[in-house]
Write a protein that holds these residues in place. Structure first.
Motif, PDB file in Angstrom:
ATOM      1  N   PHE A   1       0.881  -1.203  -0.054  1.00 54.34           N
ATOM      2  CA  PHE A   1      -0.025  -0.115  -0.189  1.00 54.34           C
ATOM      3  C   PHE A   1       1.006   1.249   0.009  1.00 54.34           C
ATOM      4  N   SER A   2       0.965   2.012  -0.903  1.00 56.92           N
ATOM      5  CA  SER A   2       1.763   3.004  -1.179  1.00 56.92           C
ATOM      6  C   SER A   2       0.992   4.283  -2.241  1.00 56.92           C
ATOM      7  N   ARG A   3       1.291   5.385  -1.839  1.00 54.99           N
ATOM      8  CA  ARG A   3       0.723   6.524  -2.858  1.00 54.99           C
ATOM      9  C   ARG A   3       1.979   6.446  -4.248  1.00 54.99           C
ATOM     10  N   LYS A   4       3.013   5.826  -4.026  1.00 60.78           N
ATOM     11  CA  LYS A   4       4.125   5.627  -5.077  1.00 60.78           C
ATOM     12  C   LYS A   4       3.785   4.437  -5.773  1.00 60.78           C
ATOM     13  N   TYR A   5       2.705   3.965  -5.838  1.00 61.86           N
ATOM     14  CA  TYR A   5       2.530   2.772  -6.257  1.00 61.86           C
ATOM     15  C   TYR A   5       3.021   2.480  -7.669  1.00 61.86           C
ATOM     16  N   GLU A   6       3.001   3.411  -8.706  1.00 62.68           N
ATOM     17  CA  GLU A   6       3.431   3.415  -9.980  1.00 62.68           C
ATOM     18  C   GLU A   6       4.828   3.157 -10.174  1.00 62.68           C
ATOM     19  N   GLU A   7       5.726   3.753  -9.236  1.00 68.99           N
ATOM     20  CA  GLU A   7       7.121   3.598  -9.109  1.00 68.99           C
ATOM     21  C   GLU A   7       7.484   2.426  -8.803  1.00 68.99           C
ATOM     22  N   ILE A   8       6.918   1.773  -7.532  1.00 72.20           N
ATOM     23  CA  ILE A   8       7.062   0.390  -7.211  1.00 72.20           C
ATOM     24  C   ILE A   8       6.709  -0.724  -8.010  1.00 72.20           C
ATOM     25  N   ALA A   9       5.583  -0.674  -8.737  1.00 74.01           N
ATOM     26  CA  ALA A   9       5.258  -1.548  -9.657  1.00 74.01           C
ATOM     27  C   ALA A   9       5.984  -1.851 -10.762  1.00 74.01           C
ATOM     28  N   GLU A  10       6.200  -0.364 -11.345  1.00 73.26           N
ATOM     29  CA  GLU A  10       7.547  -0.396 -12.483  1.00 73.26           C
ATOM     30  C   GLU A  10       8.725  -0.922 -12.215  1.00 73.26           C
ATOM     31  N   GLY A  11       9.463  -0.708 -10.797  1.00 72.03           N
ATOM     32  CA  GLY A  11      10.703  -1.322 -10.131  1.00 72.03           C
ATOM     33  C   GLY A  11      10.375  -2.684 -10.172  1.00 72.03           C
ATOM     34  N   ILE A  12       9.572  -3.273  -9.826  1.00 74.48           N
ATOM     35  CA  ILE A  12       9.446  -4.768  -9.342  1.00 74.48           C
ATOM     36  C   ILE A  12       9.258  -5.344 -10.739  1.00 74.48           C
ATOM     37  N   ALA A  13       8.401  -4.732 -11.686  1.00 76.50           N
ATOM     38  CA  ALA A  13       8.509  -5.416 -13.092  1.00 76.50           C
ATOM     39  C   ALA A  13       9.832  -5.690 -13.703  1.00 76.50           C
TER      40      ALA A  13
ATOM     41  N   SER B   1      12.492 -11.924  -1.689  1.00 75.61           N
ATOM     42  CA  SER B   1      11.705 -11.277  -0.895  1.00 75.61           C
ATOM     43  C   SER B   1      12.826  -9.871  -0.406  1.00 75.61           C
ATOM     44  N   ILE B   2      13.833 -10.331  -0.236  1.00 73.20           N
ATOM     45  CA  ILE B   2      14.773  -9.183   0.199  1.00 73.20           C
ATOM     46  C   ILE B   2      14.996  -8.054  -0.531  1.00 73.20           C
ATOM     47  N   ASP B   3      14.862  -8.445  -2.036  1.00 70.42           N
ATOM     48  CA  ASP B   3      15.179  -7.722  -3.021  1.00 70.42           C
ATOM     49  C   ASP B   3      14.075  -6.672  -3.324  1.00 70.42           C
ATOM     50  N   ILE B   4      12.666  -7.188  -3.175  1.00 75.41           N
ATOM     51  CA  ILE B   4      11.280  -6.564  -2.972  1.00 75.41           C
ATOM     52  C   ILE B   4      11.455  -5.486  -2.007  1.00 75.41           C
ATOM     53  N   PHE B   5      11.795  -5.941  -0.673  1.00 72.16           N
ATOM     54  CA  PHE B   5      11.737  -5.007   0.464  1.00 72.16           C
ATOM     55  C   PHE B   5      12.741  -4.019   0.196  1.00 72.16           C
ATOM     56  N   ARG B   6      13.562  -4.246  -0.357  1.00 71.43           N
ATOM     57  CA  ARG B   6      14.695  -3.119  -0.564  1.00 71.43           C
ATOM     58  C   ARG B   6      14.255  -2.078  -1.548  1.00 71.43           C
ATOM     59  N   LEU B   7      13.608  -2.614  -2.769  1.00 73.09           N
ATOM     60  CA  LEU B   7      13.219  -1.640  -3.595  1.00 73.09           C
ATOM     61  C   LEU B   7      11.991  -0.904  -3.265  1.00 73.09           C
ATOM     62  N   VAL B   8      11.128  -1.409  -2.275  1.00 67.00           N
ATOM     63  CA  VAL B   8      10.091  -0.590  -1.786  1.00 67.00           C
ATOM     64  C   VAL B   8      10.739   0.234  -0.699  1.00 67.00           C
ATOM     65  N   LYS B   9      11.239   0.164   0.192  1.00 65.70           N
ATOM     66  CA  LYS B   9      11.917   0.765   0.920  1.00 65.70           C
ATOM     67  C   LYS B   9      12.596   2.293   0.271  1.00 65.70           C
TER      68      LYS B   9
ATOM     69  N   ASN C   1       7.796   4.875   3.797  1.00 64.72           N
ATOM     70  CA  ASN C   1       6.679   4.810   4.563  1.00 64.72           C
ATOM     71  C   ASN C   1       5.391   3.844   3.984  1.00 64.72           C
ATOM     72  N   ALA C   2       5.739   3.135   3.116  1.00 59.79           N
ATOM     73  CA  ALA C   2       4.776   2.128   2.589  1.00 59.79           C
ATOM     74  C   ALA C   2       4.309   1.238   3.379  1.00 59.79           C
ATOM     75  N   PHE C   3       3.176   0.686   3.307  1.00 61.30           N
ATOM     76  CA  PHE C   3       2.559  -0.249   4.137  1.00 61.30           C
ATOM     77  C   PHE C   3       2.674  -1.692   3.300  1.00 61.30           C
ATOM     78  N   VAL C   4       3.533  -2.660   3.923  1.00 60.81           N
ATOM     79  CA  VAL C   4       3.822  -3.990   3.217  1.00 60.81           C
ATOM     80  C   VAL C   4       3.304  -5.207   4.037  1.00 60.81           C
ATOM     81  N   SER C   5       2.345  -5.930   3.312  1.00 60.21           N
ATOM     82  CA  SER C   5       2.119  -7.171   4.122  1.00 60.21           C
ATOM     83  C   SER C   5       2.871  -8.456   3.359  1.00 60.21           C
ATOM     84  N   GLN C   6       3.428  -9.510   3.730  1.00 63.53           N
ATOM     85  CA  GLN C   6       3.912 -10.376   3.109  1.00 63.53           C
ATOM     86  C   GLN C   6       3.521 -11.776   3.881  1.00 63.53           C
TER      87      GLN C   6
END
Length: 299
Positions: A219-231, A264-272, A277-282
């Protein structure tokens, strides 16, 4: 472009062969150091070879190699040449390693010493089975096989969603039971079943650990950047869901990602890095099937 793909493929194959070799080292060490000195057997072609060794003195690697030569024909026809190449490699390597560790551990009289001391059959059974299961699990995780009943297990697993450890158990029960006619001692049979039981648990644990997947809800207001980074950087598919905060009444996008646990670690680092301040559930998921994960094996 083609050269980079070729280098990447060669690197992946080299990694597979190194991992298979390490698994075979664990497997052969379990036999030479713990099972053979205490005359403990188990299932599979190696178990048959061990029974022949106890009964006739023919070294285990000789019988193992001869029996597996027959099974290679089935592997070539059903599992394909790529699988068969790794199986041939594993059979030759394991034949060598079984001989090598026996030569390394034998005493001056040419006998394998009981490293744990006399009357420690059960401990040898547990430690040996753990090494065997760990070694085979690593080999399976890297698209390899030690031959024999492993091939039968892989053939059935190719078409049915049945765990490899359980299939090997079904294939090996008859082999272990037959050792009674050699030793006339039910204790040996029970030890063989103990080895088989521990091996199946360790094999399934190693394989399931390697294939474990996780699900992220971000959950983040910067969802577009996060989605693009993960992809682009993690190379994982991303899904956006519409959400609404009940307290704030504000509309929000939820980023949903299914990935391997190792990612998982790579995703957490990218989001951070993008939004601290993103809210993340794993959460762990039982199974993920489809492109990039396991294939569906139901009819």
């Amino acid at each position: 472009m083609e050269s980079s793909l070729l280098i990447k493929k060669l690197g992946r194959e080299s990694k597979d062969y190194l991992a298979i070799t390490f698994g075979l080292i664990c497997y052969s060490l379990g036999w030479a150091a713990f099972l053979l000195p205490y005359q403990i057997t188990t299932g599979g072609v190696t178990g048959i070879a061990a029974i022949i060794y106890y009964a006739t003195g023919i070294e285990i690697q000789i019988s193992y190699f001869i029996i597996n030569a027959v099974f290679l024909g089935f592997a070539l026809k059903i599992l394909g040449p790529r699988f068969s190449v790794k199986t041939v490699y594993a059979i030759f390597m394991l034949t060598f390693l079984l001989w090598f560790f026996q030569m390394l551990l034998k005493d001056e009289n040419g006998h394998l010493p009981q490293l744990l001391g006399p009357n420690q059959d059960f401990m040898a059974c547990v430690i040996g089975a753990g090494l065997l299961g760990f070694g085979i699990g690593i080999v399976f995780c890297n698209n390899g096989s030690t031959g024999g009943t492993d091939i039968i297990a892989w053939i059935i697993n190719k078409y049915k969603d049945v765990t490899l450890g359980r299939m090997m158990m079904y294939c090996d029960i008859v082999i272990i039971s037959s050792c009674y006619f050699i030793f006339h001692d039910w204790r040996r049979v029970l030890f063989g079943f103990c080895v088989l039981f521990i091996m199946s648990i360790v094999i399934d644990y190693v394989i399931n650990s390697a294939r474990q997947s996780v699900q992220f809800l971000i959950f983040s207001r910067k969802y577009e950047e996060i989605a693009e980074g993960i992809a682009t950087k993690i190379d994982r598919g991303v899904t956006l869901l519409d959400g609404k905060g009940w307290y704030s009444k504000q509309e929000i996008k939820v980023v949903v990602v299914l990935a391997k646990k190792s990612e998982s670690i790579d995703i957490f680092r990218l989001v951070k890095d993008i939004d601290p301040n993103a809210f993340v559930s794993q959460s762990n998921v039982v199974g993920v099937y489809g492109e990039g994960f396991d294939k569906l094996k139901v009819k």
